[in-house]
Design a protein around this motif. Structure first.
Motif, PDB file in Angstrom:
ATOM      1  N   ALA A 149      -3.746   1.249   4.460  1.00  0.00           N
ATOM      2  CA  ALA A 149      -4.459   0.240   3.591  1.00  0.00           C
ATOM      3  C   ALA A 149      -3.869  -0.074   2.405  1.00  0.00           C
ATOM      4  O   ALA A 149      -4.464   0.227   1.286  1.00  0.00           O
ATOM      5  CB  ALA A 149      -6.009   0.788   3.546  1.00  0.00           C
ATOM      6  N   PRO A 150      -2.988  -1.035   2.367  1.00  0.00           N
ATOM      7  CA  PRO A 150      -2.219  -1.337   1.230  1.00  0.00           C
ATOM      8  C   PRO A 150      -2.783  -1.705  -0.107  1.00  0.00           C
ATOM      9  O   PRO A 150      -2.710  -1.591  -1.248  1.00  0.00           O
ATOM     10  CB  PRO A 150      -1.264  -2.617   1.576  1.00  0.00           C
ATOM     11  CG  PRO A 150      -1.448  -2.828   2.914  1.00  0.00           C
ATOM     12  CD  PRO A 150      -2.513  -1.643   3.618  1.00  0.00           C
ATOM     13  N   ARG A 151      -3.903  -2.639  -0.094  1.00  0.00           N
ATOM     14  CA  ARG A 151      -4.724  -3.135  -0.862  1.00  0.00           C
ATOM     15  C   ARG A 151      -5.591  -2.032  -1.467  1.00  0.00           C
ATOM     16  O   ARG A 151      -6.036  -2.113  -2.911  1.00  0.00           O
ATOM     17  CB  ARG A 151      -5.894  -4.271  -0.471  1.00  0.00           C
ATOM     18  CG  ARG A 151      -4.818  -5.540  -0.110  1.00  0.00           C
ATOM     19  CD  ARG A 151      -5.916  -6.702   0.306  1.00  0.00           C
ATOM     20  NE  ARG A 151      -6.912  -6.755  -0.655  1.00  0.00           N
ATOM     21  CZ  ARG A 151      -8.024  -7.500  -0.269  1.00  0.00           C
ATOM     22  NH1 ARG A 151      -8.201  -7.831   0.755  1.00  0.00           N
ATOM     23  NH2 ARG A 151      -8.995  -7.696  -1.189  1.00  0.00           N
ATOM     24  N   ILE A 152      -5.951  -0.913  -0.825  1.00  0.00           N
ATOM     25  CA  ILE A 152      -6.932  -0.124  -1.189  1.00  0.00           C
ATOM     26  C   ILE A 152      -5.831   1.182  -1.853  1.00  0.00           C
ATOM     27  O   ILE A 152      -6.321   1.604  -3.088  1.00  0.00           O
ATOM     28  CB  ILE A 152      -7.824   0.591  -0.403  1.00  0.00           C
ATOM     29  CG1 ILE A 152      -8.906  -0.524   0.205  1.00  0.00           C
ATOM     30  CG2 ILE A 152      -8.686   1.750  -0.756  1.00  0.00           C
ATOM     31  CD1 ILE A 152      -9.555  -0.207   1.381  1.00  0.00           C
ATOM     32  N   SER A 153      -4.900   1.635  -1.249  1.00  0.00           N
ATOM     33  CA  SER A 153      -4.035   2.667  -1.676  1.00  0.00           C
ATOM     34  C   SER A 153      -2.747   2.363  -1.087  1.00  0.00           C
ATOM     35  O   SER A 153      -2.114   2.796   0.036  1.00  0.00           O
ATOM     36  CB  SER A 153      -4.570   4.174  -1.025  1.00  0.00           C
ATOM     37  OG  SER A 153      -3.825   5.312  -1.514  1.00  0.00           O
ATOM     38  N   LYS A 155       0.267   3.474  -1.083  1.00  0.00           N
ATOM     39  CA  LYS A 155       1.198   4.540  -0.891  1.00  0.00           C
ATOM     40  C   LYS A 155       0.866   5.288   0.513  1.00  0.00           C
ATOM     41  O   LYS A 155       1.595   5.903   1.011  1.00  0.00           O
ATOM     42  CB  LYS A 155       1.656   5.537  -1.813  1.00  0.00           C
ATOM     43  CG  LYS A 155       2.557   4.750  -3.016  1.00  0.00           C
ATOM     44  CD  LYS A 155       2.775   5.641  -3.890  1.00  0.00           C
ATOM     45  CE  LYS A 155       3.546   5.211  -5.054  1.00  0.00           C
ATOM     46  NZ  LYS A 155       4.417   5.855  -6.114  1.00  0.00           N
ATOM     47  N   LYS A 156      -0.293   5.244   1.021  1.00  0.00           N
ATOM     48  CA  LYS A 156      -0.609   5.928   2.091  1.00  0.00           C
ATOM     49  C   LYS A 156      -0.144   5.280   3.433  1.00  0.00           C
ATOM     50  O   LYS A 156      -0.315   3.985   3.513  1.00  0.00           O
ATOM     51  CB  LYS A 156      -2.312   5.890   2.049  1.00  0.00           C
ATOM     52  CG  LYS A 156      -2.773   7.001   1.041  1.00  0.00           C
ATOM     53  CD  LYS A 156      -4.270   7.408   1.328  1.00  0.00           C
ATOM     54  CE  LYS A 156      -4.591   8.313   0.455  1.00  0.00           C
ATOM     55  NZ  LYS A 156      -4.288   8.266  -0.916  1.00  0.00           N
ATOM     56  N   THR A 157       0.355   5.938   4.311  1.00  0.00           N
ATOM     57  CA  THR A 157       0.841   5.367   5.604  1.00  0.00           C
ATOM     58  C   THR A 157       0.179   6.011   6.829  1.00  0.00           C
ATOM     59  O   THR A 157      -0.653   6.782   6.758  1.00  0.00           O
ATOM     60  CB  THR A 157       2.407   5.884   5.631  1.00  0.00           C
ATOM     61  OG1 THR A 157       2.491   7.514   5.863  1.00  0.00           O
ATOM     62  CG2 THR A 157       3.249   5.329   4.617  1.00  0.00           C
ATOM     63  N   TRP A 158       0.121   5.319   7.938  1.00  0.00           N
ATOM     64  CA  TRP A 158      -0.243   5.650   9.207  1.00  0.00           C
ATOM     65  C   TRP A 158       0.340   7.031   9.503  1.00  0.00           C
ATOM     66  O   TRP A 158      -0.284   7.800  10.050  1.00  0.00           O
ATOM     67  CB  TRP A 158      -0.072   4.730  10.363  1.00  0.00           C
ATOM     68  CG  TRP A 158      -0.828   3.732  10.178  1.00  0.00           C
ATOM     69  CD1 TRP A 158      -0.773   2.359   9.773  1.00  0.00           C
ATOM     70  CD2 TRP A 158      -2.428   3.484  10.570  1.00  0.00           C
ATOM     71  NE1 TRP A 158      -1.965   1.558   9.798  1.00  0.00           N
ATOM     72  CE2 TRP A 158      -2.951   2.564  10.370  1.00  0.00           C
ATOM     73  CE3 TRP A 158      -3.163   4.649  11.163  1.00  0.00           C
ATOM     74  CZ2 TRP A 158      -4.324   2.119  10.669  1.00  0.00           C
ATOM     75  CZ3 TRP A 158      -4.550   4.241  11.511  1.00  0.00           C
ATOM     76  CH2 TRP A 158      -4.891   3.045  11.215  1.00  0.00           C
ATOM     77  N   SER A 159       1.614   7.169   9.298  1.00  0.00           N
ATOM     78  CA  SER A 159       2.131   8.578   9.671  1.00  0.00           C
ATOM     79  C   SER A 159       1.619   9.622   8.990  1.00  0.00           C
ATOM     80  O   SER A 159       1.317  10.867   9.339  1.00  0.00           O
ATOM     81  CB  SER A 159       3.819   8.454   9.387  1.00  0.00           C
ATOM     82  OG  SER A 159       4.021   8.204   8.051  1.00  0.00           O
ATOM     83  N   GLY A 160       1.292   9.364   7.722  1.00  0.00           N
ATOM     84  CA  GLY A 160       0.644  10.431   7.046  1.00  0.00           C
ATOM     85  C   GLY A 160      -0.975  10.780   7.323  1.00  0.00           C
ATOM     86  O   GLY A 160      -1.274  11.976   7.257  1.00  0.00           O
ATOM     87  N   ALA A 161      -1.609   9.611   7.649  1.00  0.00           N
ATOM     88  CA  ALA A 161      -2.847   9.968   8.045  1.00  0.00           C
ATOM     89  C   ALA A 161      -2.768  10.865   9.435  1.00  0.00           C
ATOM     90  O   ALA A 161      -3.513  11.578   9.667  1.00  0.00           O
ATOM     91  CB  ALA A 161      -3.676   8.622   8.492  1.00  0.00           C
ATOM     92  N   LEU A 162      -1.682  10.558  10.445  1.00  0.00           N
ATOM     93  CA  LEU A 162      -1.666  11.364  11.529  1.00  0.00           C
ATOM     94  C   LEU A 162      -1.138  12.583  11.292  1.00  0.00           C
ATOM     95  O   LEU A 162      -1.640  13.645  11.919  1.00  0.00           O
ATOM     96  CB  LEU A 162      -0.915  10.524  12.522  1.00  0.00           C
ATOM     97  CG  LEU A 162      -1.130   9.251  13.121  1.00  0.00           C
ATOM     98  CD1 LEU A 162      -0.258   8.392  14.049  1.00  0.00           C
ATOM     99  CD2 LEU A 162      -2.578   9.393  13.977  1.00  0.00           C
ATOM    100  N   GLY A 163      -0.075  12.813  10.388  1.00  0.00           N
ATOM    101  CA  GLY A 163       0.136  14.077   9.961  1.00  0.00           C
ATOM    102  C   GLY A 163      -0.881  14.851   9.443  1.00  0.00           C
ATOM    103  O   GLY A 163      -1.193  16.221   9.774  1.00  0.00           O
ATOM    104  N   GLY A 164      -1.746  14.361   8.571  1.00  0.00           N
ATOM    105  CA  GLY A 164      -3.053  15.029   8.120  1.00  0.00           C
ATOM    106  C   GLY A 164      -4.009  15.589   9.124  1.00  0.00           C
ATOM    107  O   GLY A 164      -4.564  16.591   9.131  1.00  0.00           O
TER     108      GLY A 164
END
Length: 177
Positions: A149-153, A155-164
């Motif tokens: 969500a580049p407008r909100i945050s 630096k957060k990526t889809w890969s990071g979300a899936l890894g988390g």
């Protein structure tokens, strides 16, 4: 902050309720502060949110020692949310600061209160949340990829979300044998 959270969890009781109520107040005040563009309205709304969450946190914390009805706590939250919305006019979304902040502390205080599994369940919750956060950060940094969500945050990526999410599932499987 991790050491303080663990110490508060270990001690439990009123100290634990105060620790998490302060965290909830910080979250609620930040929401109120960000949701209103007018400085005076923002300040009044943030003060109202802080007062409301402080009272609600005290009521939730003391409910383990005194007969305090759920409805009393719900009424305090509803009145505080309405007051914050009125004070932050025309930004009624500020009212969401109250339940958002309360969500930080109500569940974990009730979870920790259980006399048999409260400490263990609270530590399990910490493990899941911390594993999610740490794995999301390092997975996102290592793999990168499209932004979540580049407008909100930015630096957060889809890969990071899936890894988390994967780390949360693994940490969630931890249990006492």
């Amino acid at each position: 902050m991790i050491a303080a959270a663990l110490l508060a969890a270990w001690i439990g009781g009123i100290l634990f309720a105060v620790f998490w109520t302060v965290a909830g107040i910080a979250v609620g005040v930040e929401w109120a502060w960000l949701s209103s563009p007018d400085p005076k309205a923002r300040r009044r709304a943030a003060q109202t949110v802080a007062l409301t969450l402080g009272v609600a946190g005290a009521l939730v914390g003391l409910a383990g020692y005194f007969a305090i009805s759920f409805w009393v706590i719900a009424a305090a939250l509803a009145i505080g949310a309405a007051a914050a919305a009125l004070l932050a006019r025309p930004v009624y979304v500020t009212a969401a600061a109250v339940p958002y902040g309360a969500a930080v502390f109500i569940g974990v205080i009730l979870l920790r209160r259980d006399p048999h599994d409260g400490l263990l369940a609270t530590l399990w919750l910490f493990a899941v949340v911390w594993a999610t956060d740490i794995a999301a950060y390092f997975t996102g940094r290592a793999i990168g990829g499209p932004k979540l969500a580049p407008r909100i945050s930015p630096k957060k990526t889809w890969s990071g979300a899936l890894g988390g999410a994967a780390a949360a599932a693994c940490a969630g499987c931890l249990r006492r044998r």
